[in-house]
Write an enzyme that holds these catalytic residues in place. Structure first.
Site, mmCIF file in Angstrom:
data_model
loop_
_atom_site.group_PDB
_atom_site.id
_atom_site.type_symbol
_atom_site.label_atom_id
_atom_site.label_comp_id
_atom_site.label_asym_id
_atom_site.label_seq_id
_atom_site.Cartn_x
_atom_site.Cartn_y
_atom_site.Cartn_z
ATOM 1 C CG ASP A 1 -30.996 -30.201 -27.185
ATOM 2 O OD1 ASP A 1 -30.927 -29.016 -26.820
ATOM 3 O OD2 ASP A 1 -31.981 -30.929 -26.955
ATOM 4 C CG ASN B 1 -33.062 -19.357 -25.701
ATOM 5 O OD1 ASN B 1 -33.019 -18.540 -26.621
ATOM 6 N ND2 ASN B 1 -33.342 -20.631 -25.902
ATOM 7 C CD GLN C 1 -31.867 -19.570 -18.823
ATOM 8 O OE1 GLN C 1 -32.117 -18.380 -18.600
ATOM 9 N NE2 GLN C 1 -30.788 -20.171 -18.346
ATOM 10 C CG HIS D 1 -27.966 -23.895 -22.222
ATOM 11 N ND1 HIS D 1 -28.679 -23.630 -21.071
ATOM 12 C CD2 HIS D 1 -28.876 -23.912 -23.221
ATOM 13 C CE1 HIS D 1 -29.956 -23.499 -21.371
ATOM 14 N NE2 HIS D 1 -30.107 -23.648 -22.666
ATOM 15 C CG HIS E 1 -29.593 -23.773 -27.932
ATOM 16 N ND1 HIS E 1 -30.353 -24.918 -27.868
ATOM 17 C CD2 HIS E 1 -29.962 -23.027 -26.869
ATOM 18 C CE1 HIS E 1 -31.150 -24.863 -26.812
ATOM 19 N NE2 HIS E 1 -30.935 -23.722 -26.196
#
Ligand code: AMP
Ligand code: ZN
Length: 138
Positions: free
Chosen positions: A34, A90, A97, A103, A105
């Site tokens: 990230d 999310n 989101q 995706h 995390h």
């Protein structure tokens, strides 16, 4: 041939059109760091196909993503020496989101990392809990 949305940045990253700090890649997924990590090692699992969120992913993608999350969590924990791990995903703006390409995390957790992901708890009566159960039981 992957299924892409031309305007989606994660499609471009997942398929290698935009460079990223990749820590794992296979036929179906790319796992990247990230860019604005909550903690050291914060990473994202991106499918190469475009799906807006959990509501849209195929069962095949769903079946592959948790084994990959597990593999990454075990590996990252070993390498980073973190004390725990959050796996967070999310869906829609109200749930946090911000990038509308599914995706997951991967968030290593360290004692005293200063993060607090605990949701505020509320009490509900037995009747209310029963009603909720009845409304969503499948
Ligand atoms: P979410 O809020 O669940 O949609 O998460 C989006 C995440 O993507 C955030 O943690 C961002 O920091 C991260 N992010 C956004 N753009 C990029 C990028 N270009 N490369 C890596 N991570 C990104
Ligand atoms: Zn996309």
């Amino acid at each position: 041939m992957t299924m892409r949305d031309e305007s989606c940045i994660f499609c471009k990253i997942a398929n290698g059109d935009i460079p990223s700090r990749t820590i794992y890649e296979d036929e179906d997924f790319r796992v990247i760091l990230d860019l604005a990590p909550a903690v050291k090692g914060h990473a994202l699992i991106l499918p190469k196909n475009h799906y807006r969120n959990l509501y849209e992913i195929t069962d095949d993608t769903a079946a592959k993503v948790l084994p990959l999350a597990k593999k990454m969590a075990v590996h990252m924990t070993e390498r980073l020496g973190c004390d725990g791990f959050n796996v967070i995903q999310n869906n829609n703006e109200v749930a946090g989101q911000t990038v509308f390409h599914f995706h997951v995390h991967l968030i290593p957790r360290y004692r005293d990392d200063g993060q607090n992901l605990v949701l505020e708890a509320h009490t509900m009566s037995d009747e209310e809990l029963d009603a909720v159960r009845d409304s969503i039981a499948l």
